[in-house]
Motif scaffolding. Structure first.
Motif, PDB file in Angstrom:
ATOM      1  N   LYS A  80       5.866 -19.100 -33.313  1.00  0.00           N
ATOM      2  CA  LYS A  80       5.443 -17.733 -33.609  1.00  0.00           C
ATOM      3  C   LYS A  80       6.381 -16.684 -33.016  1.00  0.00           C
ATOM      4  N   LEU A  81       7.465 -17.143 -32.417  1.00  0.00           N
ATOM      5  CA  LEU A  81       8.411 -16.223 -31.775  1.00  0.00           C
ATOM      6  C   LEU A  81       9.790 -16.269 -32.445  1.00  0.00           C
ATOM      7  N   ALA A  82       9.854 -16.834 -33.630  1.00  0.00           N
ATOM      8  CA  ALA A  82      11.147 -16.927 -34.330  1.00  0.00           C
ATOM      9  C   ALA A  82      11.723 -15.528 -34.527  1.00  0.00           C
ATOM     10  N   GLY A  83      12.988 -15.353 -34.148  1.00  0.00           N
ATOM     11  CA  GLY A  83      13.651 -14.071 -34.319  1.00  0.00           C
ATOM     12  C   GLY A  83      13.471 -13.101 -33.169  1.00  0.00           C
ATOM     13  N   TRP A  84      12.687 -13.486 -32.172  1.00  0.00           N
ATOM     14  CA  TRP A  84      12.508 -12.597 -31.029  1.00  0.00           C
ATOM     15  C   TRP A  84      13.784 -12.582 -30.180  1.00  0.00           C
ATOM     16  N   THR A  85      14.067 -11.441 -29.587  1.00  0.00           N
ATOM     17  CA  THR A  85      15.239 -11.311 -28.712  1.00  0.00           C
ATOM     18  C   THR A  85      14.922 -11.883 -27.332  1.00  0.00           C
ATOM     19  N   GLN A  86      15.977 -12.157 -26.556  1.00  0.00           N
ATOM     20  CA  GLN A  86      15.780 -12.647 -25.189  1.00  0.00           C
ATOM     21  C   GLN A  86      15.013 -11.637 -24.351  1.00  0.00           C
ATOM     22  N   ASP A  87      15.236 -10.361 -24.596  1.00  0.00           N
ATOM     23  CA  ASP A  87      14.521  -9.323 -23.851  1.00  0.00           C
ATOM     24  C   ASP A  87      13.030  -9.352 -24.186  1.00  0.00           C
ATOM     25  N   GLU A  88      12.721  -9.529 -25.468  1.00  0.00           N
ATOM     26  CA  GLU A  88      11.314  -9.618 -25.861  1.00  0.00           C
ATOM     27  C   GLU A  88      10.644 -10.854 -25.244  1.00  0.00           C
ATOM     28  N   LEU A  89      11.346 -11.976 -25.258  1.00  0.00           N
ATOM     29  CA  LEU A  89      10.782 -13.205 -24.684  1.00  0.00           C
ATOM     30  C   LEU A  89      10.532 -13.051 -23.190  1.00  0.00           C
ATOM     31  N   ALA A  90      11.483 -12.400 -22.505  1.00  0.00           N
ATOM     32  CA  ALA A  90      11.328 -12.194 -21.063  1.00  0.00           C
ATOM     33  C   ALA A  90      10.115 -11.313 -20.768  1.00  0.00           C
ATOM     34  N   LYS A  91       9.928 -10.277 -21.579  1.00  0.00           N
ATOM     35  CA  LYS A  91       8.785  -9.374 -21.367  1.00  0.00           C
ATOM     36  C   LYS A  91       7.465 -10.055 -21.714  1.00  0.00           C
ATOM     37  N   LEU A  92       7.503 -10.965 -22.692  1.00  0.00           N
ATOM     38  CA  LEU A  92       6.307 -11.739 -23.019  1.00  0.00           C
ATOM     39  C   LEU A  92       5.912 -12.613 -21.832  1.00  0.00           C
ATOM     40  N   ASP A  93       6.910 -13.240 -21.208  1.00  0.00           N
ATOM     41  CA  ASP A  93       6.631 -14.156 -20.106  1.00  0.00           C
ATOM     42  C   ASP A  93       6.123 -13.443 -18.861  1.00  0.00           C
ATOM     43  N   THR A  94       6.515 -12.190 -18.663  1.00  0.00           N
ATOM     44  CA  THR A  94       6.051 -11.446 -17.487  1.00  0.00           C
ATOM     45  C   THR A  94       4.765 -10.674 -17.759  1.00  0.00           C
ATOM     46  N   GLY A  95       4.350 -10.619 -19.019  1.00  0.00           N
ATOM     47  CA  GLY A  95       3.122  -9.911 -19.347  1.00  0.00           C
ATOM     48  C   GLY A  95       3.339  -8.468 -19.763  1.00  0.00           C
ATOM     49  N   GLU A  96       4.586  -8.022 -19.797  1.00  0.00           N
ATOM     50  CA  GLU A  96       4.845  -6.654 -20.277  1.00  0.00           C
ATOM     51  C   GLU A  96       4.516  -6.531 -21.760  1.00  0.00           C
ATOM     52  N   ILE A  97       4.658  -7.621 -22.491  1.00  0.00           N
ATOM     53  CA  ILE A  97       4.272  -7.671 -23.895  1.00  0.00           C
ATOM     54  C   ILE A  97       3.005  -8.516 -24.016  1.00  0.00           C
ATOM     55  N   VAL A  98       1.970  -7.945 -24.622  1.00  0.00           N
ATOM     56  CA  VAL A  98       0.742  -8.671 -24.935  1.00  0.00           C
ATOM     57  C   VAL A  98       0.829  -9.061 -26.406  1.00  0.00           C
ATOM     58  N   TYR A  99       0.985 -10.344 -26.663  1.00  0.00           N
ATOM     59  CA  TYR A  99       1.327 -10.819 -27.999  1.00  0.00           C
ATOM     60  C   TYR A  99       0.403 -10.297 -29.109  1.00  0.00           C
ATOM     61  N   PRO A 100      -0.936 -10.409 -28.993  1.00  0.00           N
ATOM     62  CA  PRO A 100      -1.787 -10.019 -30.120  1.00  0.00           C
ATOM     63  C   PRO A 100      -1.579  -8.579 -30.582  1.00  0.00           C
ATOM     64  N   SER A 101      -1.332  -7.666 -29.645  1.00  0.00           N
ATOM     65  CA  SER A 101      -1.129  -6.269 -30.041  1.00  0.00           C
ATOM     66  C   SER A 101       0.322  -5.995 -30.437  1.00  0.00           C
ATOM     67  N   TYR A 102       1.259  -6.644 -29.750  1.00  0.00           N
ATOM     68  CA  TYR A 102       2.680  -6.365 -29.983  1.00  0.00           C
ATOM     69  C   TYR A 102       3.155  -6.925 -31.322  1.00  0.00           C
ATOM     70  N   VAL A 103       2.662  -8.103 -31.697  1.00  0.00           N
ATOM     71  CA  VAL A 103       3.182  -8.744 -32.898  1.00  0.00           C
ATOM     72  C   VAL A 103       2.903  -7.908 -34.141  1.00  0.00           C
ATOM     73  N   ASN A 104       1.786  -7.201 -34.165  1.00  0.00           N
ATOM     74  CA  ASN A 104       1.473  -6.332 -35.310  1.00  0.00           C
ATOM     75  C   ASN A 104       2.400  -5.121 -35.352  1.00  0.00           C
ATOM     76  N   LYS A 105       2.695  -4.553 -34.195  1.00  0.00           N
ATOM     77  CA  LYS A 105       3.629  -3.420 -34.149  1.00  0.00           C
ATOM     78  C   LYS A 105       5.027  -3.858 -34.572  1.00  0.00           C
ATOM     79  N   ARG A 106       5.395  -5.067 -34.174  1.00  0.00           N
ATOM     80  CA  ARG A 106       6.747  -5.575 -34.424  1.00  0.00           C
ATOM     81  C   ARG A 106       7.009  -5.726 -35.924  1.00  0.00           C
ATOM     82  N   LYS A 107       5.957  -6.037 -36.685  1.00  0.00           N
ATOM     83  CA  LYS A 107       6.112  -6.245 -38.126  1.00  0.00           C
ATOM     84  C   LYS A 107       6.337  -4.934 -38.880  1.00  0.00           C
ATOM     85  N   LYS A 108       5.942  -3.836 -38.260  1.00  0.00           N
ATOM     86  CA  LYS A 108       6.017  -2.532 -38.955  1.00  0.00           C
ATOM     87  C   LYS A 108       7.424  -1.968 -38.902  1.00  0.00           C
TER      88      LYS A 108
END
Length: 535
Positions: A507-535
């Protein structure tokens, strides 16, 4: 009376002579009591010579040697014990808790969470499948039925409960700085024993063994929630009821229109076995204490009008502190009767419900996270990562239960499925320490999914089988990728455990290293961020 100089001088001399005589007399007495010479003089006739008091010989501590020593009796690590014993190894379980069975038998956490992928296919494998199938089809629902299952797991494996770890003897490791050589512990009777083992498994819910080692604690949820103090996910206290008319409850609930259901219960679902959600009804309950909370229901019908529910939370519990656990239990015993009254008034079919006792212990969700050779991250799970040393195929939402700072908790994403490597169960810097169950090596966020029983139960069983197959010829730490195909073939042919050739939806195909790092630290909350990312 007057004194002249001559009289004074005579008096001083007399006093001095008296003082000298006194000293000589005292010393003479001392010399009779304890001669200054180290040799013993011949005693006068008719007396006995003084004999030295013998130094008592210390009682030797009984010692035992096993292949695998399991500390604690939580379900997950018992799969490792059973697998190792079935493979012909000598196994022993010593448990710091007073009674056997951990969160399942003592905490009566009898609502089991299955693991499924996003196509709803069951991920549960190995010996745990019998338990989860039995739970789903209604054959394993009541406590005695769970006890019977546990009895099969521990059959012919020695178990000592109520022990106290006294000393852990460490030696330099072959593959790292440390290894455990032996453990000295005392039993319920206070008698000390010594246990030696090739492998040590921490299978407790409060890191009873690991906390005594040179292990590194990783940041917990306090960092994610912005708290200054260490706090763990809320503990649960299972609520037990009887005289519930489940058929009436189910029929009524499903007869309501969606609008009526939302108005009365706040949604959810009720079928022949399970009631899930109803959070509108539960949130209407106002607790009497800030440390407790009633969330949406995970309720299961145990047959015969008996129901057990996982929904009551207690915050700020320290699982390593018996007093903290006891205080939480008392809070539950005071609050749950009030919750029963709320259910009687607000749930059709519960009008005559009664308390069915209390569990002996809490459902502990979390304790400290210690560093392992590989630490699982949210990006591993949502990215469906598989490892060359998979010991489990995991799944389940990244479900972070609440703390006092965030009582409802948060979901951080829903993986399809992912691998769990052997390295996430090997304590860093220790040759022979295995982390079972809740002690899995994962970040605090990834733990929301990793902690679920089928994930770590399969890992433990696999590790037990691997130890047996290696037969001491190789250590777990020596395994290389080239060693795994033969071991995986054995797992699949004999135990029907499949750990290779499995792929999940990344579910993270195409994500940047910066996005992955923020996901792992909790700066990105996947359920809310993934919808914004598609827009």
């Amino acid at each position: 009376m007057k004194w002249n100089g001559k009289n004074i001088s005579i008096s001083i001399v007399v006093l001095a002579l008296i003082a000298v005589a006194s000293v000589l007399f005292v010393n003479a007495g001392r010399n009779q009591e304890k001669p200054l010479s180290s040799s013993t003089p011949e005693a006068p006739s008719g007396t006995q010579s003084a004999k030295p008091i013998p130094t008592p010989t210390p009682t030797p501590i009984p010692s035992e040697k096993v292949d695998v020593a399991v500390i604690g009796s939580e379900l997950e690590g018992l799969y490792l014990a059973r697998a190792a014993a079935d493979e012909g190894l000598k196994v022993k379980v010593i448990d710091p808790r007073e009674a056997f069975g951990g969160q399942v038998l003592q905490g009566e956490m009898l609502f089991l969470d299955e693991t499924r992928d996003e196509q709803h296919r069951l991920l549960v494998q190995g010996r745990a499948k019998e338990l989860f199938d039995g739970f789903r089809n209604g054959k394993i629902r009541k406590l005695p039925e769970f006890v019977q299952y546990f009895d099969k797991l521990k059959k012919d494996i020695p178990v000592e409960s109520g022990i106290k770890l006294e000393e852990v003897k460490q030696i330099p490791g072959k593959f790292g700085p440390h290894a455990i050589e032996s453990v000295t512990y005392s039993g319920k009777d206070g008698v000390k024993k010594n246990l030696q083992a090739d492998y040590w498994v921490d299978n407790t819910d409060f890191a009873a063994l690991t906390s005594k080692l040179d292990a590194t604690r990783m940041p917990g949820l306090e960092k994610f929630y912005g708290q200054n103090n260490i706090e763990y996910m809320s503990s649960g206290m299972m609520m037990k009821f009887k005289n519930v008319d489940w058929a009436k409850f189910k029929t009524h609930f499903n007869s309501l229109s969606p609008e009526e259901r939302r108005a009365k219960y706040g949604g959810g679902s009720v079928d022949d076995s399970f009631a899930i959600g109803l959070s509108g009804m539960t949130s209407a309950y106002k607790p009497t204490n800030d440390r407790v909370f009633l969330r949406g229901l995970n309720a299961v019908s145990q047959r015969d009008g008996e129901v057990i529910i996982n929904a009551f939370l207690v915050y700020t519990v320290d699982p390593s502190d018996d007093k903290s656990v006891a205080e939480a239990m008392e809070l539950g015993k005071k609050e749950i009767p009030l919750i029963l009254n709320h259910f009687r008034k607000n749930i059709v079919g519960w009008e005559k419900a009664e308390l069915n006792g209390f569990p002996n212990y809490l459902y502990i969700r979390e304790y400290n996270h210690y560093e392992t050779d590989y630490v699982l991250k949210p990006s591993d799970m949502l990215g469906a990562k598989m490892f060359w040393d998979n010991v489990s195929i995991g799944g389940y939402p990244l479900d972070l239960q609440g703390t006092s700072a965030n009582k409802w908790g948060i979901e951080m994403g829903r993986p399809d499925k992912y691998g769990m490597p052997l390295r996430s169960f090997l304590l860093k810097n220790y040759d022979n320490v295995i982390m079972a169950g809740k002690n899995v090596g994962s970040s605090a966020i990834a733990y929301g999914s990793a902690r679920i029983q089928p994930n770590t139960s399969l890992a433990a069983e696999t590790i037990g089988i691997l130890i047996g197959q290696l037969r001491g010829e190789k250590k777990l730490r020596e395994l290389k990728e080239a060693d795994m195909p033969a071991l995986y073939s054995y797992l699949e042919s004999k135990y029907k455990i499949k750990l290779t050739g499995v792929t999940g939806n990344n579910k993270l195909a195409g994500w940047t290293q910066d996005e992955l790092a923020k996901l792992d630290t909790g700066e990105i909350v996947y359920p809310s961020y993934v919808n914004k990312r598609k827009k």
